[in-house]
Design a protein around this motif. Structure first.
Motif, PDB file in Angstrom:
ATOM      1  N   LEU A   1       0.826  -1.206   0.000  1.00  0.00           N
ATOM      2  CA  LEU A   1       0.000   0.000   0.000  1.00  0.00           C
ATOM      3  C   LEU A   1       0.862   1.258   0.000  1.00  0.00           C
ATOM      4  O   LEU A   1       0.541   2.246  -0.669  1.00  0.00           O
ATOM      5  N   ARG A   2       1.964   1.217   0.748  1.00  0.00           N
ATOM      6  CA  ARG A   2       2.851   2.373   0.797  1.00  0.00           C
ATOM      7  C   ARG A   2       3.526   2.586  -0.543  1.00  0.00           C
ATOM      8  O   ARG A   2       3.647   3.720  -1.022  1.00  0.00           O
ATOM      9  N   ARG A   3       3.969   1.509  -1.183  1.00  0.00           N
ATOM     10  CA  ARG A   3       4.582   1.619  -2.502  1.00  0.00           C
ATOM     11  C   ARG A   3       3.584   2.206  -3.508  1.00  0.00           C
ATOM     12  O   ARG A   3       3.931   3.065  -4.313  1.00  0.00           O
ATOM     13  N   ALA A   4       2.358   1.742  -3.434  1.00  0.00           N
ATOM     14  CA  ALA A   4       1.322   2.253  -4.336  1.00  0.00           C
ATOM     15  C   ALA A   4       1.073   3.732  -4.097  1.00  0.00           C
ATOM     16  O   ALA A   4       0.851   4.503  -5.043  1.00  0.00           O
ATOM     17  N   GLU A   5       1.128   4.143  -2.845  1.00  0.00           N
ATOM     18  CA  GLU A   5       0.937   5.558  -2.519  1.00  0.00           C
ATOM     19  C   GLU A   5       2.065   6.404  -3.103  1.00  0.00           C
ATOM     20  O   GLU A   5       1.822   7.489  -3.645  1.00  0.00           O
ATOM     21  N   VAL A   6       3.284   5.909  -3.006  1.00  0.00           N
ATOM     22  CA  VAL A   6       4.438   6.635  -3.556  1.00  0.00           C
ATOM     23  C   VAL A   6       4.296   6.757  -5.074  1.00  0.00           C
ATOM     24  O   VAL A   6       4.518   7.830  -5.652  1.00  0.00           O
ATOM     25  N   ILE A   7       3.916   5.674  -5.734  1.00  0.00           N
ATOM     26  CA  ILE A   7       3.789   5.671  -7.188  1.00  0.00           C
ATOM     27  C   ILE A   7       2.684   6.614  -7.643  1.00  0.00           C
ATOM     28  O   ILE A   7       2.835   7.350  -8.628  1.00  0.00           O
ATOM     29  N   ALA A   8       1.565   6.612  -6.937  1.00  0.00           N
ATOM     30  CA  ALA A   8       0.474   7.525  -7.284  1.00  0.00           C
ATOM     31  C   ALA A   8       0.914   8.972  -7.138  1.00  0.00           C
ATOM     32  O   ALA A   8       0.578   9.834  -7.961  1.00  0.00           O
ATOM     33  N   CYS A   9       1.677   9.243  -6.105  1.00  0.00           N
ATOM     34  CA  CYS A   9       2.204  10.596  -5.891  1.00  0.00           C
ATOM     35  C   CYS A   9       3.193  10.960  -6.993  1.00  0.00           C
ATOM     36  O   CYS A   9       3.169  12.079  -7.519  1.00  0.00           O
ATOM     37  N   ALA A  10       4.054  10.010  -7.377  1.00  0.00           N
ATOM     38  CA  ALA A  10       5.022  10.261  -8.444  1.00  0.00           C
ATOM     39  C   ALA A  10       4.316  10.548  -9.762  1.00  0.00           C
ATOM     40  O   ALA A  10       4.737  11.427 -10.534  1.00  0.00           O
ATOM     41  N   ALA A  11       3.230   9.832 -10.030  1.00  0.00           N
ATOM     42  CA  ALA A  11       2.474  10.062 -11.267  1.00  0.00           C
ATOM     43  C   ALA A  11       1.894  11.474 -11.304  1.00  0.00           C
ATOM     44  O   ALA A  11       1.893  12.126 -12.352  1.00  0.00           O
ATOM     45  N   GLN A  12       1.433  11.961 -10.172  1.00  0.00           N
ATOM     46  CA  GLN A  12       0.888  13.314 -10.121  1.00  0.00           C
ATOM     47  C   GLN A  12       1.983  14.357 -10.295  1.00  0.00           C
ATOM     48  O   GLN A  12       1.808  15.347 -11.016  1.00  0.00           O
ATOM     49  N   LEU A  13       3.131  14.149  -9.659  1.00  0.00           N
ATOM     50  CA  LEU A  13       4.264  15.061  -9.832  1.00  0.00           C
ATOM     51  C   LEU A  13       4.701  15.098 -11.293  1.00  0.00           C
ATOM     52  O   LEU A  13       5.048  16.158 -11.824  1.00  0.00           O
ATOM     53  N   LEU A  14       4.685  13.952 -11.928  1.00  0.00           N
ATOM     54  CA  LEU A  14       5.077  13.863 -13.335  1.00  0.00           C
ATOM     55  C   LEU A  14       4.176  14.725 -14.202  1.00  0.00           C
ATOM     56  O   LEU A  14       4.652  15.494 -15.044  1.00  0.00           O
TER      57      LEU A  14
END
Length: 201
Positions: free
Chosen positions: A13-26
């Motif tokens: 879940l934490r990894r997924a949260e990081v990836i979702a955040c990275a996608a938004q930053l992108l």
């Protein structure tokens, strides 16, 4: 056979949260925005939390690319499963019309430029292009188009889809929703032929 997916662990879940955040930053600022520091700031945590789950930025970028591709594939499959539309209308839902689709196309464009110099991202890019053509071809075969004709039409449609979408990202004022649909319908209808283009699916 048990088709129920196992529950995700706290780490997943934490990894997924990081990836979702990275996608938004992108989407907001490009690949340069994906740093451990920016992720930690956005998630209100320390960089140690990020580094606990990812070895380096390259791993975050690759997983973010896969996340964006999976999200786009789900949207693509939903559009092509809508049996209330004609063939042309179902396919045109892949254009960057909605906010979610525009975000996906913007993310892809950032990744594609990076893929020119990164073999790992280039391989992911090639797979994504192939899957889109194959999914459209499968859709066309499902509504009655013959195998070779479906494959050729799917390639032509995918070429038009990418070309029109990229232009629209750079000039949203000119490429409003009406123009996007109009130009794509013309190309798609030509690739399908009049009978297939108007077929209700």
């Amino acid at each position: 056979m048990n088709d129920i997916a196992p529950p995700q662990s706290a780490a997943d879940l934490r990894r997924a949260e990081v990836i979702a955040c990275a996608a938004q930053l992108l989407v907001e600022g490009g690949l340069g925005e994906i740093t451990f520091r920016n992720l930690a700031r956005r998630m209100d945590c320390s960089t140690t939390v990020i580094s606990h789950h990812f070895r380096n930025k390259d791993e975050v970028v690759l997983e973010t690319y896969r996340h964006v591709n999976a999200r786009a594939a789900a949207m693509r499959d939903a559009a092509l499963s809508n049996r209330a539309h004609t063939a042309v209308r179902a396919i045109e839902e892949l254009l960057p019309i909605s906010t979610a689709q525009r975000d996906n196309w913007a993310a892809w464009l950032h990744f594609w430029s990076a893929a020119l110099h990164d073999p790992v991202l280039a391989a992911e890019h090639a797979v994504g292009l192939y899957q889109t053509v194959e999914r459209v071809a499968a859709y066309l075969r499902s509504i009655g188009m013959e195998g070779d004709a479906a494959q050729g039409a799917a390639q032509a449609i995918s070429n038009a889809l990418y070309g029109i979408a990229i232009q629209a990202l750079f000039d949203r004022e000119h490429w409003d929703e009406a123009r996007l649909r109009q130009e794509f319908r013309r190309t798609t209808a030509y690739a399908l032929g009049p009978d297939m283009a108007a077929r209700q699916v």
